[in-house]
Design a protein around this motif. Structure first.
Motif, PDB file in Angstrom:
ATOM      1  N   ILE A   1      -4.664  -5.565  -1.548  1.00  0.00           N
ATOM      2  CA  ILE A   1      -3.616  -5.050  -0.669  1.00  0.00           C
ATOM      3  C   ILE A   1      -3.049  -6.200   0.152  1.00  0.00           C
ATOM      4  N   ASP A   2      -1.735  -6.222   0.281  1.00  0.00           N
ATOM      5  CA  ASP A   2      -1.055  -7.286   1.009  1.00  0.00           C
ATOM      6  C   ASP A   2      -1.618  -7.431   2.424  1.00  0.00           C
ATOM      7  N   GLY A   3      -2.132  -8.592   2.725  1.00  0.00           N
ATOM      8  CA  GLY A   3      -2.607  -8.895   4.075  1.00  0.00           C
ATOM      9  C   GLY A   3      -3.993  -8.376   4.397  1.00  0.00           C
ATOM     10  N   ALA A   4      -4.648  -7.671   3.472  1.00  0.00           N
ATOM     11  CA  ALA A   4      -5.966  -7.099   3.773  1.00  0.00           C
ATOM     12  C   ALA A   4      -7.068  -8.085   3.385  1.00  0.00           C
ATOM     13  N   PRO A   5      -8.074  -8.253   4.217  1.00  0.00           N
ATOM     14  CA  PRO A   5      -9.141  -9.195   3.907  1.00  0.00           C
ATOM     15  C   PRO A   5     -10.142  -8.658   2.868  1.00  0.00           C
ATOM     16  N   ARG A   6     -10.116  -7.322   2.640  1.00  0.00           N
ATOM     17  CA  ARG A   6     -11.072  -6.740   1.691  1.00  0.00           C
ATOM     18  C   ARG A   6     -10.370  -6.138   0.484  1.00  0.00           C
ATOM     19  N   ARG A   7     -11.139  -5.992  -0.588  1.00  0.00           N
ATOM     20  CA  ARG A   7     -10.656  -5.259  -1.757  1.00  0.00           C
ATOM     21  C   ARG A   7     -10.518  -3.782  -1.393  1.00  0.00           C
TER      22      ARG A   7
ATOM     23  N   PRO B   1       0.797  -1.217   0.000  1.00  0.00           N
ATOM     24  CA  PRO B   1       0.000   0.000   0.000  1.00  0.00           C
ATOM     25  C   PRO B   1       0.839   1.283   0.000  1.00  0.00           C
ATOM     26  N   ASP B   2       1.946   1.285   0.727  1.00  0.00           N
ATOM     27  CA  ASP B   2       2.770   2.497   0.788  1.00  0.00           C
ATOM     28  C   ASP B   2       3.376   2.819  -0.571  1.00  0.00           C
TER      29      ASP B   2
ATOM     30  N   LYS C   1       2.520   6.092  -3.042  1.00  0.00           N
ATOM     31  CA  LYS C   1       3.589   6.987  -3.494  1.00  0.00           C
ATOM     32  C   LYS C   1       3.589   7.080  -5.021  1.00  0.00           C
ATOM     33  N   TRP C   2       3.481   5.912  -5.653  1.00  0.00           N
ATOM     34  CA  TRP C   2       3.523   5.869  -7.120  1.00  0.00           C
ATOM     35  C   TRP C   2       2.311   6.589  -7.712  1.00  0.00           C
TER      36      TRP C   2
ATOM     37  N   PHE D   1       3.508   0.046 -11.881  1.00  0.00           N
ATOM     38  CA  PHE D   1       2.617  -0.684 -10.984  1.00  0.00           C
ATOM     39  C   PHE D   1       3.299  -1.940 -10.445  1.00  0.00           C
ATOM     40  N   GLU D   2       4.079  -2.596 -11.307  1.00  0.00           N
ATOM     41  CA  GLU D   2       4.742  -3.826 -10.864  1.00  0.00           C
ATOM     42  C   GLU D   2       5.716  -3.572  -9.718  1.00  0.00           C
ATOM     43  N   GLU D   3       6.258  -2.354  -9.710  1.00  0.00           N
ATOM     44  CA  GLU D   3       7.177  -2.024  -8.621  1.00  0.00           C
ATOM     45  C   GLU D   3       6.441  -1.792  -7.292  1.00  0.00           C
ATOM     46  N   CYS D   4       5.118  -1.717  -7.368  1.00  0.00           N
ATOM     47  CA  CYS D   4       4.327  -1.564  -6.137  1.00  0.00           C
ATOM     48  C   CYS D   4       3.920  -2.926  -5.574  1.00  0.00           C
TER      49      CYS D   4
END
Lengths: 325, 347
Positions: free
Chosen positions: A270-276, A243-244, A248-249, A320-323
């Motif tokens: 999002i990494d580790g998030a249960p929701r979209r 997410p960070d 930033k991007w 985007f891939e870098e995120c």
């Protein structure tokens, strides 16, 4: 910042389209047909409408730059005033229709609903509907950027006056529209005849309904185009988003390219998030919220959509891939 | 005026008031020149005239005077009646008995703002134009760069300032000497305007949630930032020492005596927790101030003691307008649900 939607918010439909495309015909139909609903209509040319209705408000398009250092942050000052005034009425109404002038850039209208807190509290932007004259569309593209922008911003397109062109011409027009905006719904019409539920109460800006509205949303890809043309593209990823890094991007992207990006939206895993995580933007303005939860075993894929000018698909894909984790 | 907010009676009980329920949002309220009648502008075209004495039974509602919403209302400086403006494009002079005569009809325009001056002049905004009504004549000023979003008379009534996109315009109203208008520029859209009671300053609220203030003589200006919402209500104290602004949780007064407010924080007092102040009205004579909130709460403050008391409890209906009677003993209050409240502070 979540745009929570309550029933107290009046839906607003923005009606754009080049001069003579059929906007007034459509408005007259909406106002005169028996559908049991009441609409306030904000028009530019008083008297053009054949319907006598005290909920028809005449407006001069007053496009104001926000004095906040953001060049592309423009709003419709007249709309802010008029919406405030309409809310003082005893007689309530089911929706508001805003007709823009034929040469209007839909950006300021849309941004008004992202920017002004009073407008956001009382209304919600429902959809941008663009009426296109099938016979004159190519000519209008030549005359300036307006016709192209109006297509780019659209959620719903009425490809009108189809009776005045051949099947071959119609196909070419539709291909050109799809080249600009592959995500809008297109209806072929004559004399702006369309079921009203095709254009009203669409929830196109409702973060909770992003998936529902996009027929091609899960179909990824981008074709080759001339650089300066307006087009739409999407990017997907199956790895979770940091997410960070994403913030930033995206922040930097909108800072630099916000003027060229007319519409953007996305669903993020999002990494580790249960929701979209869902977002949607107009130029540099953005609203976002947590969406529905991922189901057990569901592929957690992310998808971004951009409609704009000078879009470099490869560059966006790399960024985007870098995120991603 | 003997109001001591430290007195337990003010802390413990609400002052006497009359509340009349209607079903149309209230856009504006005003007292007439001698303070005997209070009027409310409603979202169904009605202008409700009520006796200012809260014990006198109110008359039945009369037929709507405007078609649509009554957007603006002031006491008529030339009679015991009122002047109203509507989204039907009309300005009406309403006599004390409720009969109306039309001063202006501008089809397709909204009459969003009206101001009156004790010399007998009334000014109205209508789209990009400003109209002046004085001595039986109507004069048009403008067009301005955008729709006029606020206007006010100078202290002596010789000029009118209009707020619009890109700044404000000050018109000299003299018919003998035709002076060109003065433009005070500041980027962005100005959405409210009040000229200070000593004539020296003009304050505006902006689309960007700021306050902008010009020194009229020097044409210098200053900006106050940090509001969470647009400041649509501005009110100068009777002695012009303070400018009250809405859109804060407490009374917020910028000091304008001495060197002015630059570099100083505003004076803030009152009870937090009532929500955001939507309307503020300084007392016409003394150091009191009334503030209405988006929650419906109404507070009375005293800048001399920094005390405040509740005049009306929160009820969920945002307060939309406030007006003091000329003697400062009564307060008219309207909200977006249609309640017409008159508070009598002589308890």
């Amino acid at each position: 910042m979540a745009t929570s939607q309550t029933s107290a918010q009046v839906p607003v439909t923005v009606l754009t389209g080049y001069l003579g495309a059929g906007k007034t015909t459509l408005l007259n139909r909406i106002l005169s047909e028996q559908h049991g609903k009441k609409y306030a209509v904000i028009v530019n040319e008083f008297g053009e409408l054949g319907v006598d209705n005290d909920l028809v408000v005449n407006a001069d398009e007053e496009v104001f730059e926000m004095n906040n250092g953001c060049i592309c942050c423009t709003v419709r000052g007249d709309l802010i005033r008029i919406i405030e005034g309409l809310m003082k009425r005893k007689d309530k109404f089911d929706g508001i229709l805003v007709e823009t002038t034929g040469l209007a850039d839909p950006g300021p209208v849309a941004q008004t609903f992202f920017t002004d807190d009073d407008v956001k509290a009382r209304t919600r932007l429902d959809a941008i509907v663009t009426v296109i004259d099938a016979k004159h569309f190519f000519g209008q593209l030549e005359q300036g950027s307006e016709a192209e922008q109006q297509v780019a911003f659209a959620d719903v397109i009425l490809l009108n006056k189809t009776d005045l062109v051949s099947a071959e011409e119609l196909r070419k027009v539709e291909d050109r529209i799809r080249g600009i905006n592959r995500y809008a719904r297109i209806f072929h019409t004559q004399k702006s005849q369309v079921e009203l539920d095709a254009i009203l109460d669409k929830g196109a800006f409702d973060l909770g309904r992003i998936l529902e509205f996009e027929p091609d949303f899960l179909h990824s890809g981008h074709d080759h185009h001339h650089e300066d043309e307006v087009r739409s593209l999407s990017i997907t990823a199956d790895r979770p988003v940091d997410p960070d890094r994403f913030q930033k991007w995206m922040g930097a992207l909108l800072q630099i390219k916000g003027g060229d990006i007319f519409r953007s939206k996305g669903i993020l895993a999002i990494d580790g998030a249960p929701r979209r995580y869902v977002y949607q933007g107009v130029h540099m303005m953005m609203d976002s919220a947590w969406g529905t939860p991922w189901k057990e075993g569901e592929t957690r894929s992310s998808k971004l959509v951009f409609i704009g000018r000078n879009l470099d698909g490869d560059n966006l894909q790399r960024g985007f891939e870098e995120c991603l984790k | 005026m003997k109001i001591d907010l430290a007195n337990p009676a003010w802390q413990q009980t609400l002052p006497p008031a009359r509340s009349l329920a209607t079903d149309a949002p209230v856009a504006a309220c005003a007292f007439n020149r001698d303070g005997t009648t209070v009027a409310f502008a409603l979202g169904d075209g009605q202008v409700r005239l009520l006796p200012a004495d809260i014990k006198t039974p109110p008359p039945e509602a009369a037929a709507p005077l405007h078609k649509g919403v009554v957007l603006s209302l002031v006491g008529d400086p030339t009679s015991d009646g009122f002047v109203s403006g509507g989204d039907d494009g009309r300005v009406l002079r309403i006599a004390a008995d409720g009969t109306a005569t039309e001063l202006l009809a501008q089809k397709g325009k909204w009459i969003e703002h009206l101001v009156a001056h004790k010399t007998g002049a009334v000014a109205a905004s209508a789209g990009k134009a400003m109209f002046l009504f004085r001595d039986g004549e109507v004069r048009e000023f403008g067009p301005h760069p955008s729709t006029v979003a606020g206007l006010d008379f100078s202290k002596d009534g010789s000029r009118v300032a209009c707020a619009h996109y890109g700044g404000i315009t000050v018109w000299s109203l003299s018919k003998d000497v035709a002076l060109p208008p003065r433009r005070f520029a500041w980027q962005g859209s100005h959405v409210a305007l009040r000229w200070s009671t000593d004539g020296k300053f003009i304050a505006t609220g902006t689309q960007e949630n700021d306050i902008h203030v010009w020194r009229v003589a020097q044409a210098t200006d200053m900006r106050m930032q940090g509001y969470p919402a647009k400041v649509k209500s501005l009110s100068w104290t009777a002695d012009a020492r303070f400018l009250y602004t809405s859109s804060q949780p407490v009374f917020t007064a910028w000091p304008f005596s001495g060197k002015g407010p630059e570099g100083k924080p505003p004076l803030q007092f009152g009870d937090e927790g009532a929500g955001l102040m939507t309307v503020v009205a300084a007392h016409p004579v003394e150091g009191f101030v009334a503030g209405g909130y988006d929650s419906g709460e109404l507070q009375l403050g005293d800048i001399r003691t920094r005390r405040s008391v509740v005049l009306k409890m929160a009820d969920g209906a945002a307060i939309t307008c406030l007006a003091w009677s000329p003697d400062g003993f009564k307060l008219a209050v309207g909200n977006d649900r249609g309640d017409l409240l008159t508070v009598d502070l002589r308890r």
